[in-house]
Design a protein around this motif. Sequence first.
Motif, PDB file in Angstrom:
ATOM      1  N   LEU A 183      44.507  35.552  35.064  1.00  0.00           N
ATOM      2  CA  LEU A 183      45.114  34.298  34.646  1.00  0.00           C
ATOM      3  C   LEU A 183      46.275  34.558  33.710  1.00  0.00           C
ATOM      4  CD1 LEU A 183      41.888  32.226  33.917  1.00  0.00           C
ATOM      5  CD2 LEU A 183      43.259  32.249  36.007  1.00  0.00           C
ATOM      6  N   ASP A 184      47.423  33.946  34.015  1.00  0.00           N
ATOM      7  CA  ASP A 184      48.579  34.049  33.140  1.00  0.00           C
ATOM      8  C   ASP A 184      48.259  33.413  31.791  1.00  0.00           C
ATOM      9  OD1 ASP A 184      51.232  32.823  32.001  1.00  0.00           O
ATOM     10  OD2 ASP A 184      51.854  34.372  33.422  1.00  0.00           O
ATOM     11  N   ALA A 215      39.879  35.717  29.790  1.00  0.00           N
ATOM     12  CA  ALA A 215      40.357  34.792  30.816  1.00  0.00           C
ATOM     13  C   ALA A 215      41.578  35.335  31.538  1.00  0.00           C
ATOM     14  CB  ALA A 215      40.683  33.433  30.193  1.00  0.00           C
ATOM     15  N   GLU A 216      42.367  36.147  30.851  1.00  0.00           N
ATOM     16  CA  GLU A 216      43.532  36.762  31.489  1.00  0.00           C
ATOM     17  C   GLU A 216      43.136  37.927  32.392  1.00  0.00           C
ATOM     18  OE1 GLU A 216      46.434  37.819  28.539  1.00  0.00           O
ATOM     19  OE2 GLU A 216      46.174  35.916  27.488  1.00  0.00           O
ATOM     20  N   GLY A 217      41.859  38.332  32.331  1.00  0.00           N
ATOM     21  CA  GLY A 217      41.384  39.430  33.154  1.00  0.00           C
ATOM     22  C   GLY A 217      41.436  40.772  32.464  1.00  0.00           C
ATOM     23  N   ARG A 218      41.595  40.787  31.134  1.00  0.00           N
ATOM     24  CA  ARG A 218      41.705  42.045  30.400  1.00  0.00           C
ATOM     25  C   ARG A 218      40.355  42.746  30.285  1.00  0.00           C
ATOM     26  NH1 ARG A 218      46.200  42.037  26.952  1.00  0.00           N
ATOM     27  NH2 ARG A 218      47.775  40.592  27.749  1.00  0.00           N
ATOM     28  N   ALA A 260      31.455  32.936  41.661  1.00  0.00           N
ATOM     29  CA  ALA A 260      31.028  34.209  42.207  1.00  0.00           C
ATOM     30  C   ALA A 260      32.184  34.983  42.820  1.00  0.00           C
ATOM     31  CB  ALA A 260      29.927  33.989  43.258  1.00  0.00           C
ATOM     32  N   ALA A 261      33.169  34.279  43.343  1.00  0.00           N
ATOM     33  CA  ALA A 261      34.328  34.939  43.930  1.00  0.00           C
ATOM     34  C   ALA A 261      35.449  35.032  42.916  1.00  0.00           C
ATOM     35  CB  ALA A 261      34.790  34.177  45.170  1.00  0.00           C
ATOM     36  N   GLY A 262      36.388  35.929  43.172  1.00  0.00           N
ATOM     37  CA  GLY A 262      37.501  36.112  42.251  1.00  0.00           C
ATOM     38  C   GLY A 262      38.502  34.978  42.322  1.00  0.00           C
ATOM     39  N   VAL A 263      39.208  34.793  41.232  1.00  0.00           N
ATOM     40  CA  VAL A 263      40.233  33.749  41.182  1.00  0.00           C
ATOM     41  C   VAL A 263      41.327  34.179  40.211  1.00  0.00           C
ATOM     42  CG1 VAL A 263      39.078  32.442  39.344  1.00  0.00           C
ATOM     43  CG2 VAL A 263      40.641  31.269  40.898  1.00  0.00           C
ATOM     44  N   GLY A 264      42.558  33.816  40.550  1.00  0.00           N
ATOM     45  CA  GLY A 264      43.690  34.114  39.676  1.00  0.00           C
ATOM     46  C   GLY A 264      44.721  33.015  39.748  1.00  0.00           C
TER      47      GLY A 264
END
Length: 218
Positions: free
Chosen positions: A134-135, A167-170, A103-107
Amino acid sequence: MRIVIAEDSAVVRAGLAEILADSGHQVLAAVGNAGDLLAAVDEHHPDAAVVDVRMPPGYTDEGLRAAIAIRRDHPATGVLVFSQYIETRYAADLLGAAPGGGAAGVGYLLKDRVGDVDEFVEALSRVAAGGTALDPEVVTQLLRASRRDTGLGSLTARERDVLALMAEGRSNGAIAATLVISERAVEKYIASIFSKFGLAPSDSDHRRVLAVLRYLHP
């Protein structure tokens, strides 16, 4: 944003604090070890925490384990791991640690692969807002360590490409530009991914994040 920084290098820690302050954000605490990080998050309840992987006393994975604890105990705080190292042993646990499965953001970004300040600040903002950052190399390493996900085998090669970029956030537009396809095609691929993963529409779950977690978590 209200931010806590955990970085063992005093020089890097000061640089991050200055960069974020210059970008208009409030750095509530800048600490050098995992224990102080957890205490700072407990005290301030920040929007986001920037965390290095290897910190005192052992310089192994103290930061990453603290990040997992923050995801579990403070799901409203986004966590951005910013490190020279990829720790696949705990990285998948980080992605799935928040109650509700993300539910929370993650990187998870690698220091030597972040191109500029704006890129870093944008990624941190995305994480604080509940998204992912994510790289690509982190994604690759996690995939190598995560072959037991039965749902993944049902995806086509193109669906895997789309999910890797998710997954990279695109965004859908960025995925379309990268793969040289239309946004409508991206939407169809994502809908198919949701279907194959059994992710029905829901008011409470973020299907995009849940799909990424299914993709990366063993």
